[in-house]
Design an enzyme around this catalytic site. Structure first.
Site, short mmCIF file in Angstrom:
data_model
loop_
_atom_site.label_atom_id
_atom_site.label_comp_id
_atom_site.label_asym_id
_atom_site.label_seq_id
_atom_site.Cartn_x
_atom_site.Cartn_y
_atom_site.Cartn_z
N CYS A 233 7.76 -46.12 11.40
CA CYS A 233 8.97 -45.60 10.82
C CYS A 233 9.01 -44.56 9.78
O CYS A 233 7.77 -44.17 9.26
CB CYS A 233 9.63 -46.94 10.20
SG CYS A 233 9.65 -48.54 11.23
N ARG B 121 9.03 -40.29 13.52
CA ARG B 121 8.31 -41.34 13.45
C ARG B 121 8.97 -42.51 14.08
O ARG B 121 8.61 -43.70 14.18
CB ARG B 121 8.12 -41.67 11.91
CG ARG B 121 7.11 -40.88 11.37
CD ARG B 121 6.99 -40.83 9.94
NE ARG B 121 5.79 -40.42 9.45
CZ ARG B 121 4.55 -41.04 9.13
NH1 ARG B 121 4.27 -42.22 9.25
NH2 ARG B 121 3.56 -40.16 8.59
N TRP C 253 11.48 -47.44 14.05
CA TRP C 253 10.78 -47.62 15.46
C TRP C 253 10.70 -49.29 15.54
O TRP C 253 9.96 -49.83 14.76
CB TRP C 253 9.66 -47.00 15.59
CG TRP C 253 9.00 -47.05 16.96
CD1 TRP C 253 9.16 -46.08 18.03
CD2 TRP C 253 8.04 -48.07 17.47
NE1 TRP C 253 8.35 -46.31 19.17
CE2 TRP C 253 7.66 -47.60 18.67
CE3 TRP C 253 7.29 -49.08 16.88
CZ2 TRP C 253 6.99 -48.39 19.81
CZ3 TRP C 253 6.46 -49.69 17.92
CH2 TRP C 253 6.40 -49.47 18.89
N ASN D 96 7.88 -49.68 6.40
CA ASN D 96 7.02 -49.37 7.51
C ASN D 96 6.03 -50.21 7.70
O ASN D 96 5.01 -50.30 6.69
CB ASN D 96 6.51 -47.88 7.42
CG ASN D 96 5.83 -47.30 8.56
OD1 ASN D 96 5.96 -47.83 9.48
ND2 ASN D 96 4.91 -46.38 8.45
N GLY D 97 5.94 -50.84 9.02
CA GLY D 97 4.51 -51.73 9.20
C GLY D 97 5.09 -53.10 9.95
O GLY D 97 6.17 -52.95 10.53
N GLU E 124 -4.90 -34.33 29.68
CA GLU E 124 -3.90 -33.94 28.63
C GLU E 124 -2.77 -33.54 29.16
O GLU E 124 -1.59 -33.97 28.69
CB GLU E 124 -4.60 -32.77 27.78
CG GLU E 124 -3.59 -32.19 26.59
CD GLU E 124 -2.89 -33.49 25.55
OE1 GLU E 124 -2.19 -33.21 25.05
OE2 GLU E 124 -3.52 -34.44 25.59
N LYS F 134 0.98 -35.21 28.74
CA LYS F 134 2.13 -34.44 28.38
C LYS F 134 3.57 -34.74 29.41
O LYS F 134 4.62 -34.88 29.04
CB LYS F 134 1.70 -32.87 28.40
CG LYS F 134 0.91 -32.46 27.11
CD LYS F 134 1.69 -32.37 25.73
CE LYS F 134 1.13 -33.98 25.18
NZ LYS F 134 0.15 -34.29 24.75
N GLU G 235 4.79 -38.13 28.88
CA GLU G 235 5.37 -38.40 28.02
C GLU G 235 6.69 -37.87 27.77
O GLU G 235 7.63 -38.67 27.28
CB GLU G 235 4.62 -37.75 26.70
CG GLU G 235 3.39 -38.62 26.29
CD GLU G 235 2.73 -37.78 25.09
OE1 GLU G 235 2.24 -38.43 24.15
OE2 GLU G 235 2.58 -36.47 25.30
N HIS H 127 -12.53 -41.42 45.99
CA HIS H 127 -12.76 -42.83 45.83
C HIS H 127 -11.49 -43.71 45.59
O HIS H 127 -11.51 -44.60 44.81
CB HIS H 127 -13.76 -42.94 44.79
CG HIS H 127 -14.94 -42.49 44.94
ND1 HIS H 127 -16.16 -43.13 45.59
CD2 HIS H 127 -15.60 -40.96 44.80
CE1 HIS H 127 -17.22 -42.43 45.68
NE2 HIS H 127 -16.79 -41.24 45.42
N LYS I 213 5.75 -40.49 16.75
CA LYS I 213 4.70 -39.39 16.33
C LYS I 213 3.39 -39.96 15.85
O LYS I 213 2.12 -39.59 16.18
CB LYS I 213 4.94 -38.22 15.48
CG LYS I 213 4.34 -37.14 15.15
CD LYS I 213 4.11 -36.46 16.44
CE LYS I 213 3.00 -35.32 16.16
NZ LYS I 213 2.58 -34.33 17.37
#
Length: 616
Positions: A2, A28, A76, A102-103, A489, A493, A496, A512, A611
């Protein structure tokens, strides 16, 4: 995960500055947002589910009075759905004590039951509201706000960054932390507090960071910091070189696009002042702290990270093996805690994190240190927990990264790891001066070679490639060797920000299993640039085409062999093989951005993501 912003000043209205700071932290969390202001008649609170814009609309209809003391939060969600009543700030049942957090409070259910038995009435489903009531319990029984907060947090188990205000003590703000970050801003006319430095750059450039277990009492004219035992701590502020403009869009449609296009300059900021071209070597700042003898003493390396930083770490492992001849491994930091305890005396563990606050990476670092190992942090944020706690440090100097999908941070991390490989190679004698000079020259030459990636013909190629991805639900990214982390990566992207399922795979693994998925509706993105894996990648592309698969290829500009096979080509400059990941990742970032834009996605704030992942 958060975002928290608070301010207490001698005079003036801090509400606009607090909301502006909160906007820089919205990456965040953006499930809900809220604001609390101190008034002569008590504390007024406004909360709204949704993004910060929903709170701003609420304030336009139901405003708050000007105030020299305000506290804001963007959430969040962890406990309780993202609704108005679960949004922060939270207050006790008398509306006297207001908390943002936050937590995660792991024993909130037990605390809730204890307080409810004493007559406290709750109005939300969150763990945070328990803290407001618990602090109020001690506050009502005679403790000042700081003492009440310390007593309450001593009973709470878990991770937290909390900021508290009380109608009983106007002009005072209390902050406390355990695991989750808290920074304090020092200004001429006030004190400020936030989850991250960018939120306060419009108010001050001078900062203090709370350490684990510490708390602080803030007033308009001063601050006091206390350790976990309640003893005063003296700490001088440090000056942040970031500017408010660096945390703004600067005319771009999205932060992600701005940060993609900043990458050539990130290369210069991360690398060029550290290069010692005549010696063919690299000179890091004093906080690196590893001399030649220490570097020669290591027999193995371990890299640990999460998300995008994990892909950079994979490249770091390969670069150190190539240039310094040091064997290593790369682990997902969240998995390290379950690994066997091995001797650490001859190993160096490199922790890679953009924010320096990634909970899993920090916990893994502390476990390494508890086992007697040495740690090196690769980090973008001076003053972060990783920057302070790692025994050795390399800062990437990328500037603030606001887009949730990381771009320039990856670029800076890989550049820093390349320089680390040169430094270790020179110290260990696996690179001669002449070889080191050649590697540094490759790095300097890379900067202008990146410019064509941002020109109109390159953008047209990205648009053509996006035509193949926009209609599909899934796709595959293939790479070999140094290009495998780039494939991973690129796939990350795309998933996301476009919400298209994308998997990065070693190209040799295609036969495979994944080859069973290939058909005309399942595109493959293949990285086929010059180097030791080029011929094998050509074979992989031909195998895809033989099964009517459609191919988007990242290939050197002018490569007619790849162009004849692929349905779309993303052209890149032909650069030194060890630096090719830095060139090849850019069109994959642009591709993800373009696909997401075409699909109407929220590019800077994709659903369910935040983030900086500061909880495990």
């Amino acid at each position: 995960m958060c975002g928290i912003v608070g301010a207490v000043q001698t005079h003036g209205n801090v509400v606009p500055a607090v909301l502006a700071g909160l906007k820089t932290l919205e990456y965040r969390g953006y499930d809900s947002a809220g604001l609390a202001v101190m008034t002569p008649h008590g504390i007024q609170v406004r909360r709204k589910s949704g993004k910060l814009s929903a709170l701003e609309a609420e304030l336009a209809q139901n405003g708050v009075p000007p105030s020299s003391q305000a506290l804001a939060h963007t959430r969040w969600a962890t406990h309780g759905a993202p609704t108005d009543r679960n949004a922060h700030p939270h207050c006790d049942d008398r509306g006297e004590v207001v908390v943002v957090h936050n937590g995660i409070i792991e024993n909130y259910a037990e605390l809730h039951g204890m307080l409810a038995a004493q007559g406290h009435a709750f109005s939300s489903e969150t763990d945070t509201e328990v803290l407001a009531h618990l602090i109020a319990h001690f506050h009502r029984n005679g403790d000042d706000l700081h003492s009440a907060t310390r007593k309450a947090m001593a009973l709470a188990h878990g991770a937290y960054a909390v900021v508290v205000i009380s109608a009983r003590e106007p002009g005072t703000m209390v902050a406390a932390r355990l695991e989750s970050p808290v920074v304090i801003g020092v200004g001429e006319h006030g004190r400020y507090v936030a989850s991250g430095i960018p939120a306060l750059l419009n108010l001050t450039r001078d900062f203090l960071v709370l350490e684990n277990g510490e708390s602080a009492r803030l007033t308009p004219t001063g601050h006091e910091i206390y350790d976990a035992r309640g003893q005063r701590v003296e700490r001088a502020p440090f000056r942040c070189e970031w500017t408010p403009e660096q945390a703004e869009k600067g005319g771009y449609a999205h932060f992600m696009l701005k940060e993609i296009e900043e990458q050539p300059d990130v290369l210069a900021r991360t690398a060029f002042d550290r290069l010692r071209d005549p010696e063919g070597d690299v000179a890091f700042e004093d906080e690196f702290g590893l001399d030649d003898a220490a570097l020669r003493g290591f027999r193995r390396l371990r890299f640990m990270a999460m998300g995008t930083s994990f892909h950079a770490a994979l490249l770091g492992q390969m670069l150190l093996a190539e240039l310094a001849r040091l064997p290593g491994e790369t682990l997902n930091a969240s998995e390290f805690l379950y690994s066997a305890r091995l001797p650490e005396e001859d190993s160096l563990t490199v922790i890679v994190s953009q924010s320096g606050e990634t909970a899993d990476s920090l916990r893994a670092m502390r476990e390494v240190q508890a086992r007697g190992g040495r740690t090196l942090g690769i980090c973008n944020v001076r003053g972060s927990t990783l920057a302070r706690e790692a025994r050795h440090l390399v800062l990437t100097h990328c500037g603030p990264e606001v887009g949730v999908a990381s771009t320039k941070a990856f670029f800076g991390q890989v550049a820093a790891l390349y320089m680390l490989a040169v430094r270790v190679g020179r110290a260990r004698g696996t690179l001669s001066r002449e070889q080191g000079q050649a590697r540094l020259l490759d790095l300097r030459k890379l900067r202008p070679m990146l410019d064509p990636l941002f020109e109109s013909d390159a953008k047209q190629a990205v648009e053509a490639a996006a035509d193949l991805l926009v209609p599909v639900r899934s796709c595959l990214y293939l790479g070999r060797g140094l290009q495998l982390p780039v494939a991973l990566e690129g796939a990350l992207k795309l998933k996301e920000i476009s919400y298209i399922h994308a998997e990065g795979y070693p190209a040799g693994e295609m036969k495979h299993g994944p080859i069973a998925l290939i058909d005309p509706s399942f595109p493959v993105v293949a990285i086929a640039t010059p180097g030791r894996s080029y011929d094998k990648m050509i074979s992989n592309i031909q195998e895809v085409k033989a099964r009517q698969g459609r191919v988007i290829a990242v290939a050197a500009r002018g490569d007619r062999k790849v162009a004849a096979l692929a349905d779309a080509v993303l052209p890149v400059p032909e650069v030194a093989e060890l630096l090719a990941p830095l060139a090849n990742v850019i069109p994959l970032q642009q591709l993800a951005y373009t696909v997401a834009l075409r699909l109407g996605r929220d590019i800077d704030q994709p659903r369910n993501l935040a983030k900086s992942v500061t909880v495990e």
